[in-house]
Scaffold this motif. Structure first.
Motif, PDB file in Angstrom:
ATOM      1  N   SER A 307       0.859  -1.185   0.000  1.00 44.82           N
ATOM      2  CA  SER A 307       0.000   0.000   0.000  1.00 44.82           C
ATOM      3  C   SER A 307       0.894   1.233   0.000  1.00 44.82           C
ATOM      4  O   SER A 307       1.991   1.216   0.565  1.00 44.82           O
ATOM      5  N   ARG A 308       0.430   2.284  -0.619  1.00 45.80           N
ATOM      6  CA  ARG A 308       1.221   3.507  -0.725  1.00 45.80           C
ATOM      7  C   ARG A 308       1.018   4.384   0.515  1.00 45.80           C
ATOM      8  O   ARG A 308      -0.082   4.477   1.058  1.00 45.80           O
ATOM      9  N   ILE A 309       2.092   5.009   0.954  1.00 49.62           N
ATOM     10  CA  ILE A 309       2.022   5.963   2.059  1.00 49.62           C
ATOM     11  C   ILE A 309       2.622   7.279   1.584  1.00 49.62           C
ATOM     12  O   ILE A 309       3.763   7.325   1.130  1.00 49.62           O
ATOM     13  N   GLU A 310       1.834   8.345   1.624  1.00 52.28           N
ATOM     14  CA  GLU A 310       2.220   9.640   1.061  1.00 52.28           C
ATOM     15  C   GLU A 310       2.923  10.529   2.093  1.00 52.28           C
ATOM     16  O   GLU A 310       2.817  10.331   3.304  1.00 52.28           O
ATOM     17  N   ASN A 311       3.621  11.516   1.560  1.00 52.52           N
ATOM     18  CA  ASN A 311       4.206  12.595   2.357  1.00 52.52           C
ATOM     19  C   ASN A 311       5.112  12.089   3.482  1.00 52.52           C
ATOM     20  O   ASN A 311       5.049  12.551   4.614  1.00 52.52           O
ATOM     21  N   VAL A 312       5.987  11.141   3.136  1.00 45.72           N
ATOM     22  CA  VAL A 312       6.943  10.635   4.125  1.00 45.72           C
ATOM     23  C   VAL A 312       8.362  11.138   3.878  1.00 45.72           C
ATOM     24  O   VAL A 312       9.221  11.021   4.750  1.00 45.72           O
ATOM     25  N   TRP A 313       8.599  11.717   2.700  1.00 46.01           N
ATOM     26  CA  TRP A 313       9.946  12.217   2.397  1.00 46.01           C
ATOM     27  C   TRP A 313       9.854  13.429   1.472  1.00 46.01           C
ATOM     28  O   TRP A 313      10.113  13.333   0.269  1.00 46.01           O
ATOM     29  N   PRO A 314       9.491  14.584   2.011  1.00 45.68           N
ATOM     30  CA  PRO A 314       9.326  15.783   1.183  1.00 45.68           C
ATOM     31  C   PRO A 314      10.646  16.520   0.933  1.00 45.68           C
ATOM     32  O   PRO A 314      10.721  17.734   1.038  1.00 45.68           O
ATOM     33  N   PHE A 315      11.691  15.774   0.597  1.00 45.74           N
ATOM     34  CA  PHE A 315      13.021  16.348   0.383  1.00 45.74           C
ATOM     35  C   PHE A 315      13.594  15.801  -0.915  1.00 45.74           C
ATOM     36  O   PHE A 315      14.432  14.890  -0.912  1.00 45.74           O
ATOM     37  N   PRO A 316      13.144  16.323  -2.061  1.00 48.16           N
ATOM     38  CA  PRO A 316      13.481  15.734  -3.371  1.00 48.16           C
ATOM     39  C   PRO A 316      14.962  15.720  -3.707  1.00 48.16           C
ATOM     40  O   PRO A 316      15.398  14.915  -4.528  1.00 48.16           O
ATOM     41  N   ASP A 317      15.745  16.575  -3.090  1.00 46.92           N
ATOM     42  CA  ASP A 317      17.175  16.637  -3.401  1.00 46.92           C
ATOM     43  C   ASP A 317      18.042  15.847  -2.432  1.00 46.92           C
ATOM     44  O   ASP A 317      19.272  15.863  -2.543  1.00 46.92           O
ATOM     45  N   THR A 318      17.428  15.159  -1.493  1.00 47.71           N
ATOM     46  CA  THR A 318      18.176  14.456  -0.448  1.00 47.71           C
ATOM     47  C   THR A 318      17.815  12.975  -0.430  1.00 47.71           C
ATOM     48  O   THR A 318      16.644  12.620  -0.409  1.00 47.71           O
ATOM     49  N   SER A 319      18.833  12.136  -0.437  1.00 52.02           N
ATOM     50  CA  SER A 319      18.596  10.687  -0.364  1.00 52.02           C
ATOM     51  C   SER A 319      18.209  10.279   1.059  1.00 52.02           C
ATOM     52  O   SER A 319      18.814  10.737   2.025  1.00 52.02           O
ATOM     53  N   PRO A 320      17.224   9.396   1.188  1.00 60.60           N
ATOM     54  CA  PRO A 320      16.867   8.901   2.518  1.00 60.60           C
ATOM     55  C   PRO A 320      17.764   7.749   2.962  1.00 60.60           C
ATOM     56  O   PRO A 320      17.698   7.318   4.110  1.00 60.60           O
ATOM     57  N   ARG A 321      18.597   7.251   2.062  1.00 58.59           N
ATOM     58  CA  ARG A 321      19.434   6.099   2.386  1.00 58.59           C
ATOM     59  C   ARG A 321      20.336   6.401   3.571  1.00 58.59           C
ATOM     60  O   ARG A 321      21.039   7.405   3.594  1.00 58.59           O
TER      61      ARG A 321
END
Length: 425
Positions: A307-321
């Motif tokens: 299932s999709r979960i929205e708005n968990v990483w609003p930082f398009p220029d930054t890797s969450p890794r």
């Protein structure tokens, strides 16, 4: 140790003239579980009863009960070049005699190793590896219940192509103290993928990219006890450089910090019977490399679906890794992440079963050479060495609202890791 376990050991003691001559078996057991972990491998050769005791799956729980368990932080990190002013870092098997590292270095190609920081003893070691080099950019995962460290996927050190390989190091149980062994390979070669230990016997992987740099939708789960992989339904989107984490239904918390990366860590003390999910956070598609998605996907093992979960990483220029960390204890879950912003919000997946509460905290430094994670239920950061000649770094831990210096990182261990996991022994 439990009365039943003590009784089982006692039966073998009478045949081998006791664990420790002159001491009741229960008292002898209490003495042996307090011996430092680095001596346990050699101690197994003393007698059958000692081997039986030290190979028992409950040993680590007993050591934690009496406050003698040691907390290890295992780091997959690039190795520093030799420093003429410093002693070379040898490789050991967490207690064996140190051997010199004479493996060749290829110019321009990074070389990775598995380092272990013993937070209880404040010691650092490099773990010897059969091929002399572990796969580049492999994922490090701890399975606390079985006392195992897994290295999964990554790049072949020679071809620089993604691999399916799985390497297992036993830190507890019957196989502890032995050298690495190969586990069953993944069904698909991948690197820079989401990965997490979920529950007591499962390790999930998803996304990443293949040998053509195509973002993958595929996912699979590894059963540690059966040593086998099972393919899962694919995710909706291909996600390269995504981050994996375990989460509980309606109880997960995600924390954001300012500065450097942080990684996920799952404790084994979740509520019995609670079905944990596997969340794949952000990542990017093949045609949008470097532009990280704001959403994620959660795999539910009960329904065998995503299932999709929205708005968990609003930082398009930054890797969450490497930026998400935390713990799951009882019926609550806490997760941390480092970014340059400070805010709070919560979000749920489309099924309404999984929720993330997001909160920020401040890092002790703003420099870029910082790596953070979870160690023993607390947020920790590694601050890289200030210069090549200095070659040292700092470990800091957050307690309550303050950061405190824990340990000076010696030369040879101060490079920022790619992945990490922590485990009690």
């Amino acid at each position: 140790m439990s009365k039943k376990r003590a009784g089982d050991v006692s039966k073998g003691i009478h045949k081998s003239h006791g664990l420790i001559p002159g001491l009741p078996s229960e008292l002898a057991i209490e003495c042996l579980v307090r011996v430092p972990h680095r001596f346990q491998s050699a101690m197994k050769s003393v007698s059958r009863s000692w081997r039986s005791l030290l190979s028992d799956s409950s040993l680590t729980k007993d050591r934690r009960r009496c406050g003698k368990a040691e907390l290890l932080l295992c780091l997959v990190q690039p190795l520093t070049p030799p420093n003429p002013a410093s002693k070379a870092v040898g490789e050991t098997l967490l207690g064996e005699k140190e051997v010199e590292d004479e493996s060749p270095r290829v110019s321009g190609t990074p070389r990775f190793g598995l380092s272990v920081y013993n937070a209880t003893m404040s010691t650092w070691n490099r773990v010897a590896f059969p091929d002399r080099q572990i796969p580049l950019f492999c994922e490090c995962v701890a399975v606390q219940a079985s006392g195992k460290i897994l290295l999964i996927g990554g790049w072949d050190p020679e071809t620089l192509q993604p691999v399916k390989d799985v390497y297992i190091l036993e830190l507890a149980g019957e196989g502890s103290g032995r050298r690495w062994r190969k586990g069953a390979s993944m069904n698909e070669a991948r690197s820079f993928f989401a990965c997490a230990s979920v529950g007591s016997t499962k390790v999930y992987v998803a996304g990443g990219h293949d040998d053509q740099k195509n973002a993958l939708r595929s996912a699979e789960v590894y059963d540690v006890e059966k040593d086998e992989w099972l393919m899962l339904p694919p995710m909706t989107e291909g996600r390269d450089e995504c981050q994996g984490l375990a989460m509980g239904p309606k109880i997960a918390h995600l924390h954001f910090d300012k500065g450097g990366p942080l990684s996920a860590h799952l404790f084994d003390s979740y509520t019995v019977g609670m079905e944990l999910g596997f969340c794949v956070l952000s990542g990017y598609g093949t045609e949008s490399q470097g532009r990280f998605r704001s959403d994620g996907e959660v795999y539910d093992p009960v329904t065998d679906s995503w299932s999709r979960i929205e708005n968990v990483w609003p930082f398009p220029d930054t890797s969450p890794r490497g930026r998400v960390a935390g713990e799951i204890r009882g019926s609550s879950s806490k997760l941390w992440c480092f970014t340059d912003t400070k805010s709070e919000w919560e979000t749920e997946d489309e099924s309404g079963k999984w929720r993330l509460d997001l909160e920020s905290m401040q890092l002790p430094v703003t420099r870029s050479s910082v790596y953070g994670g979870s160690l023993g239920g607390e947020a920790v950061v590694m601050i890289g060495g200030g210069s090549e000649s200095e070659g040292r770094g700092t470990m800091m831990r957050k307690t309550s609202e303050k950061w405190s210096r824990v340990h000076e990182i010696p030369f040879g261990f101060s490079t920022l890791p790619f992945s990490h996991a922590s485990i009690y022994v």
